[in-house]
Design a protein around this motif. Sequence first.
Motif, PDB file in Angstrom:
ATOM      1  N   THR A   1       0.833  -1.203   0.000  1.00 65.52           N
ATOM      2  CA  THR A   1       0.000   0.000   0.000  1.00 65.52           C
ATOM      3  C   THR A   1       0.870   1.256   0.000  1.00 65.52           C
ATOM      4  OG1 THR A   1      -1.713  -1.159   1.259  1.00 65.52           O
ATOM      5  CG2 THR A   1      -1.813   1.249   1.244  1.00 65.52           C
ATOM      6  N   VAL A   2       1.842   1.274   0.894  1.00 64.54           N
ATOM      7  CA  VAL A   2       2.737   2.431   1.011  1.00 64.54           C
ATOM      8  C   VAL A   2       3.676   2.509  -0.184  1.00 64.54           C
ATOM      9  CG1 VAL A   2       4.647   3.390   2.366  1.00 64.54           C
ATOM     10  CG2 VAL A   2       2.572   2.586   3.511  1.00 64.54           C
ATOM     11  N   SER A   3       4.148   1.371  -0.656  1.00 69.20           N
ATOM     12  CA  SER A   3       5.080   1.358  -1.779  1.00 69.20           C
ATOM     13  C   SER A   3       4.458   1.962  -3.032  1.00 69.20           C
ATOM     14  CB  SER A   3       5.545  -0.080  -2.047  1.00 69.20           C
ATOM     15  OG  SER A   3       6.428  -0.133  -3.134  1.00 69.20           O
ATOM     16  N   VAL A   4       3.237   1.535  -3.386  1.00 74.92           N
ATOM     17  CA  VAL A   4       2.607   2.095  -4.590  1.00 74.92           C
ATOM     18  C   VAL A   4       2.223   3.553  -4.379  1.00 74.92           C
ATOM     19  CG1 VAL A   4       1.803  -0.152  -5.417  1.00 74.92           C
ATOM     20  CG2 VAL A   4       0.279   1.252  -3.999  1.00 74.92           C
ATOM     21  N   SER A   5       1.943   3.929  -3.142  1.00 76.84           N
ATOM     22  CA  SER A   5       1.620   5.335  -2.847  1.00 76.84           C
ATOM     23  C   SER A   5       2.831   6.227  -3.071  1.00 76.84           C
ATOM     24  CB  SER A   5       1.140   5.476  -1.403  1.00 76.84           C
ATOM     25  OG  SER A   5      -0.085   4.799  -1.199  1.00 76.84           O
ATOM     26  N   LEU A   6       3.986   5.783  -2.605  1.00 77.62           N
ATOM     27  CA  LEU A   6       5.193   6.585  -2.758  1.00 77.62           C
ATOM     28  C   LEU A   6       5.584   6.770  -4.215  1.00 77.62           C
ATOM     29  CD1 LEU A   6       7.294   5.249   0.257  1.00 77.62           C
ATOM     30  CD2 LEU A   6       6.461   7.589  -0.057  1.00 77.62           C
ATOM     31  N   GLU A   7       5.190   5.845  -5.074  1.00 87.67           N
ATOM     32  CA  GLU A   7       5.458   6.000  -6.504  1.00 87.67           C
ATOM     33  C   GLU A   7       4.645   7.146  -7.110  1.00 87.67           C
ATOM     34  OE1 GLU A   7       4.782   2.267  -8.405  1.00 87.67           O
ATOM     35  OE2 GLU A   7       6.526   1.298  -7.507  1.00 87.67           O
ATOM     36  N   LYS A   8       3.548   7.507  -6.425  1.00 83.37           N
ATOM     37  CA  LYS A   8       2.670   8.566  -6.935  1.00 83.37           C
ATOM     38  C   LYS A   8       2.910   9.919  -6.264  1.00 83.37           C
ATOM     39  CE  LYS A   8      -1.095   7.780  -8.841  1.00 83.37           C
ATOM     40  NZ  LYS A   8      -1.653   7.884 -10.216  1.00 83.37           N
ATOM     41  N   ILE A   9       3.435   9.902  -5.050  1.00 84.80           N
ATOM     42  CA  ILE A   9       3.604  11.140  -4.282  1.00 84.80           C
ATOM     43  C   ILE A   9       4.808  11.919  -4.805  1.00 84.80           C
ATOM     44  CG2 ILE A   9       4.099  12.113  -1.996  1.00 84.80           C
ATOM     45  CD1 ILE A   9       2.664   9.634  -0.812  1.00 84.80           C
ATOM     46  N   LYS A  10       4.585  13.178  -5.132  1.00 82.98           N
ATOM     47  CA  LYS A  10       5.681  14.040  -5.603  1.00 82.98           C
ATOM     48  C   LYS A  10       6.299  14.839  -4.469  1.00 82.98           C
ATOM     49  CE  LYS A  10       3.730  14.493 -10.259  1.00 82.98           C
ATOM     50  NZ  LYS A  10       3.169  15.421 -11.281  1.00 82.98           N
ATOM     51  N   ASP A  11       5.501  15.155  -3.455  1.00 83.87           N
ATOM     52  CA  ASP A  11       5.977  15.985  -2.350  1.00 83.87           C
ATOM     53  C   ASP A  11       5.367  15.459  -1.058  1.00 83.87           C
ATOM     54  OD1 ASP A  11       6.765  17.893  -0.555  1.00 83.87           O
ATOM     55  OD2 ASP A  11       5.751  19.573  -1.532  1.00 83.87           O
ATOM     56  N   LEU A  12       6.179  14.886  -0.185  1.00 87.09           N
ATOM     57  CA  LEU A  12       5.675  14.332   1.065  1.00 87.09           C
ATOM     58  C   LEU A  12       5.107  15.391   2.006  1.00 87.09           C
ATOM     59  CD1 LEU A  12       8.373  11.616   1.897  1.00 87.09           C
ATOM     60  CD2 LEU A  12       5.948  11.208   1.451  1.00 87.09           C
ATOM     61  N   SER A  13       5.504  16.634   1.801  1.00 86.75           N
ATOM     62  CA  SER A  13       4.993  17.699   2.672  1.00 86.75           C
ATOM     63  C   SER A  13       3.652  18.264   2.193  1.00 86.75           C
ATOM     64  CB  SER A  13       6.020  18.835   2.774  1.00 86.75           C
ATOM     65  OG  SER A  13       6.210  19.444   1.509  1.00 86.75           O
ATOM     66  N   GLU A  14       3.192  17.820   1.019  1.00 87.68           N
ATOM     67  CA  GLU A  14       1.897  18.293   0.517  1.00 87.68           C
ATOM     68  C   GLU A  14       0.783  17.860   1.461  1.00 87.68           C
ATOM     69  OE1 GLU A  14      -1.106  17.604  -3.308  1.00 87.68           O
ATOM     70  OE2 GLU A  14       0.994  16.969  -3.430  1.00 87.68           O
ATOM     71  N   LYS A  15      -0.189  18.770   1.682  1.00 90.72           N
ATOM     72  CA  LYS A  15      -1.277  18.483   2.619  1.00 90.72           C
ATOM     73  C   LYS A  15      -2.553  18.102   1.884  1.00 90.72           C
ATOM     74  CE  LYS A  15       0.288  21.163   6.592  1.00 90.72           C
ATOM     75  NZ  LYS A  15      -0.109  22.114   7.652  1.00 90.72           N
ATOM     76  N   VAL A  16      -3.302  17.197   2.506  1.00 89.98           N
ATOM     77  CA  VAL A  16      -4.609  16.796   1.988  1.00 89.98           C
ATOM     78  C   VAL A  16      -5.619  16.883   3.123  1.00 89.98           C
ATOM     79  CG1 VAL A  16      -3.656  15.300   0.210  1.00 89.98           C
ATOM     80  CG2 VAL A  16      -4.145  14.360   2.462  1.00 89.98           C
ATOM     81  N   THR A  17      -6.891  17.065   2.756  1.00 87.46           N
ATOM     82  CA  THR A  17      -7.948  17.185   3.749  1.00 87.46           C
ATOM     83  C   THR A  17      -8.663  15.855   3.928  1.00 87.46           C
ATOM     84  OG1 THR A  17      -8.286  19.517   3.186  1.00 87.46           O
ATOM     85  CG2 THR A  17     -10.057  18.420   4.393  1.00 87.46           C
ATOM     86  N   ILE A  18      -8.824  15.439   5.167  1.00 87.43           N
ATOM     87  CA  ILE A  18      -9.515  14.188   5.481  1.00 87.43           C
ATOM     88  C   ILE A  18     -11.014  14.412   5.431  1.00 87.43           C
ATOM     89  CG2 ILE A  18      -9.827  12.403   7.236  1.00 87.43           C
ATOM     90  CD1 ILE A  18      -7.060  13.203   8.345  1.00 87.43           C
ATOM     91  N   ILE A  19     -11.745  13.480   4.829  1.00 89.26           N
ATOM     92  CA  ILE A  19     -13.204  13.589   4.763  1.00 89.26           C
ATOM     93  C   ILE A  19     -13.844  12.396   5.480  1.00 89.26           C
ATOM     94  CG2 ILE A  19     -13.126  14.903   2.613  1.00 89.26           C
ATOM     95  CD1 ILE A  19     -13.906  12.349   1.112  1.00 89.26           C
ATOM     96  N   LYS A  20     -15.120  12.542   5.787  1.00 86.07           N
ATOM     97  CA  LYS A  20     -15.835  11.525   6.557  1.00 86.07           C
ATOM     98  C   LYS A  20     -15.846  10.177   5.852  1.00 86.07           C
ATOM     99  CE  LYS A  20     -20.270  10.743   8.862  1.00 86.07           C
ATOM    100  NZ  LYS A  20     -21.650  11.269   9.083  1.00 86.07           N
ATOM    101  N   GLN A  21     -15.948  10.198   4.519  1.00 85.47           N
ATOM    102  CA  GLN A  21     -16.031   8.947   3.766  1.00 85.47           C
ATOM    103  C   GLN A  21     -14.769   8.090   3.878  1.00 85.47           C
ATOM    104  OE1 GLN A  21     -17.019  11.917   2.665  1.00 85.47           O
ATOM    105  NE2 GLN A  21     -19.254  11.529   2.551  1.00 85.47           N
TER     106      GLN A  21
END
Length: 401
Positions: free
Chosen positions: A65-85
Amino acid sequence: MKKFLSIFSVLLIVFISIQPLQATTEVPTLYSEYAYLYDPSTEVEYVNQKADERIYPASMTKVLTVSVSLEKIKDLSEKVTIIKQDFDGLAESGASVAQLNPGEKVTYKDLIYGALLPSGADACNILARTLFGSYQGMVDAMNEKVKELNLSNTHFMNVTGLHHDNHYTTVKEMAFILKDALKNKDFVEAFNTNEYQDSLKKRTWESTLGRARTLKQLDVTPLDGAKSGYTDQAQLTLASTMTVDNKQLILVTAKADGQRTQNHVRDALNLYQYINNNYHKVVVYKKDETIQNFWVLKSFQGIYALKAKEEVSLLVEKDINDDNINIKYHGNIIVNAPIQEQEELGKVIISHNDSTLCEYQINADHTIESQTIAFALHYILLITIPLLLVYKIIKKIKFKH
């Protein structure tokens, strides 16, 4: 060291594990039913306990899960908003979470560490939504990675490791998944971290090894990093790394009974002690060491002196040393161009007292084209040299008469 190795400078070494090294000392009895310990740099196996049988990986899944995610992430410091879903179904399934909350803005680094250290299914769901567009999108990417790694006995149905009959792997193939993940330095940093405070300063997470140290006072320092898992069906699973004599090994174990016993970590520590007590490193050849000249015909490449691009070494039992290892190349030392990239040219066998320790094949790492003039010269020589020999023989015979 007795060196009979003949390799050309354009060759690629591909190690092939042929069998676990036959140790004179007995491998310790494990709590885990399944175990696979090997050196990813040489493919040599040290423990193979039902390694090809299917297991349920539980939260070891999050390595991929983490390995394929890191292949897509360009900036680890980028922020995302958590949603209820992002939390749908987690409470009902009893999934472990990183205690994230809807409305929070967290970094991708938080999510990576939240997935690995506390084994947060919530962090995994957020990664799936923000990076792959959906939960299923990440599952598809994980199974594509499985195909890319040529794993024939692995299939994932979810990103968290929750039980599903069609969510399976083997301890050997899980080790190959971890090997691939370790190519990413950000993964290595997270995998080896025992404690992490998130960017909001709200949560401090402990890793698998951190919890073993805290809950059972185990000395986990011999292990570099680890990711555990547990479901009722899988029992305790663990993917871990250890370094012995500057050689990093990968260990994957599965089905150690008892959710809170830390028996999977105990197995890893016992196997580290076993390897450390009974094995040491021997150098097959040093970096930049000239191995041997290799002729390529039908090309003006000429003679090349092979220089090892990096050190090649093995962990072997301590009664084996540089002086009593034999290294022998099996194959032609004279080859004809053209040579295609990845073309197999031979194999090298490393042995001790007529017992094979490991073997690896030699493949061309790029194409060597034949030159027309060299090609013609080759056949001219093939014809001319025998004719000259015949001429000299006839001349000698006439001279005697």
